[in-house]
Design an enzyme around this catalytic site. Sequence first.
Site, PDB file in Angstrom:
ATOM      1  N   GLU A 214       0.835  -1.221   0.000  1.00 17.96           N
ATOM      2  CA  GLU A 214       0.000   0.000   0.000  1.00 17.96           C
ATOM      3  C   GLU A 214       0.864   1.263   0.000  1.00 17.96           C
ATOM      4  O   GLU A 214       0.693   2.162   0.839  1.00 17.96           O
ATOM      5  CB  GLU A 214      -0.988  -0.012   1.183  1.00 17.96           C
ATOM      6  N   GLU A 345      -4.962  -8.757  -0.253  1.00 19.44           N
ATOM      7  CA  GLU A 345      -5.719  -8.436   0.968  1.00 19.44           C
ATOM      8  C   GLU A 345      -7.179  -8.350   0.564  1.00 19.44           C
ATOM      9  O   GLU A 345      -7.543  -7.529  -0.291  1.00 19.44           O
ATOM     10  CB  GLU A 345      -5.278  -7.100   1.583  1.00 19.44           C
TER      11      GLU A 345
END
Length: 543
Positions: A214, A345
């Site tokens: 991220e 995820e």
Amino acid sequence: MTNSNLSPDKRESGWAARLVVTLSFLAAAISAQAQPPANSGPVALVVHDRQAGPTISRDIFGQFAEHLGTGIYGGVWVGEDSDIPNVRGMRTDVVSALRALRVPNVRWPGGCFADEYHWRDGIGPRAQRPVTLNPNWGGVTESNHFGTHEFFDFVEQIGSEAFVSVNVATGSPQEAASWLEYMTATQPTNLVRERTANGRERPYNIRFLGLGNETWGCGGAMTAAHYVEEMKSYARFARNFNPAQTGANAMRRIAVGPDGQSTAYTEAVMEAWKNKVWSWDIEGLSLHFYTVGGWPPRYNSFQFGEREYAALIADTLTLDRLIRTHAEIMDRHDPEKRVGLYVDEWGVWLAPLPDTNPGFLAQQNTMRDAVIAALNLNIFARHADRVRGANIAQMVNVLQAMILTDGPRMVLTPTYHVFHMYLPFQNATFVPLELDAGTYTQGDVTLPRLDAVAARDAEGALWLAVTNLDPERAAQVDIDVDGMDVASASGQVLTAPRVDAHNTFDAAETVRPREISVQARGGALRLDLPGKSVTVVRLNGTR
Ligand code: AHR
């Protein structure tokens, strides 16, 4: 990211996703109004057994174990001196439950935790390891007792493989390169001698290497262009030296990809890959997608009703469109589909349980989560040509967990049972099907009533997974297999009296699968699917 400190990016993409959902519901509602009330009689489902699609990679059943809350400490690692039965510090009840899931890979050490992780803190004698902070997740101290050697021991104990994420945010290509040498080299370098002195002579096997996490958010808030320049160095210098990791067994490098609807990372990484020079490469692009119903997460993980059930199922189903959006961009740059999409995820992210540290992301797991898990797995299977891996967040005690623990006690969640029921789909061949899905309406939300996937396993057995999303109405499905005279179906069904039914330490079997077996009558096979259920059956017959 912490649920009290969400990036504007994430909030905006959440709003964008909700807008798409709302528009698609309006469209569905209008078309539902135009149709006569459906869903009363049996539903036709035709499996095209003569056709073969892509392989459903077993890596879509991957897991995620971050240093977050009690996901590792307490959930997996209790230490060698614990009263809780353990093997070299790993609790045996959790290891044995995970072994039964045949977990293909475990992503570690994060998540946002990986963006601040320095591997040297987690090697050597445990008593001498530094105590550090975990600012992302509750601001608690990190003992570093679960480090590189403990992670690989855990992965080997559960019969899985390693997905290691290197620190691109606060680390360096040199730090990542040294860690890789430490883990994978065989020549007698200083780092290999150190590994050997720390108890491991043979090199470790790393199936996946995450090149950051991220980086558009908690991993440094980098622009896509900035990340691409960083990523090339990691892809070049974080080398795997393990001689066994060549050819089909080579380590796959996964670059950071999109944050929800934003396509900037997908475009930038794939464009760079298309024009790359010989010195670097990637094999995958990551996508993170949470079922959340708007940030910050506010849906209860138990004690909720059908309205909340339908809202989160609707949010889940937007994943299909999201994958299509990013897959179309990838197709433009990579028509041969050499770079896989890894949803590393995913899962349902709910309000933290009362009286818990909100940074621990502790939540219950209900029949709703089981339906959501099945729908996600079905979406991955339908995109198996591009989606080569996925990691549910997370494995134990965090978000949509497989397992919950409390001291010495352990309970398997409804999501665990879905993963177990789907075992036949690991590395099976996707088989197309047609289904008259009908609709299920709750308030202003209209959804498909049924969802299904089929696949052929390595022995040629045909498997069917059907989810009945409607919580109240049972469905009858008449199954026809093109290319087979179906004689019977046998497998398991998971259902519960309420959408928020869940297992507790005192009532661990409230939601558990039961066996089903159905014989064909007069050449026709009919499956009865209870409301809010997931059914996986093997279809038996002659081809
Ligand atoms: O899974 C929890 C967190 O969600 C991860 O640490 C982060 O990558 C994502 O925002």
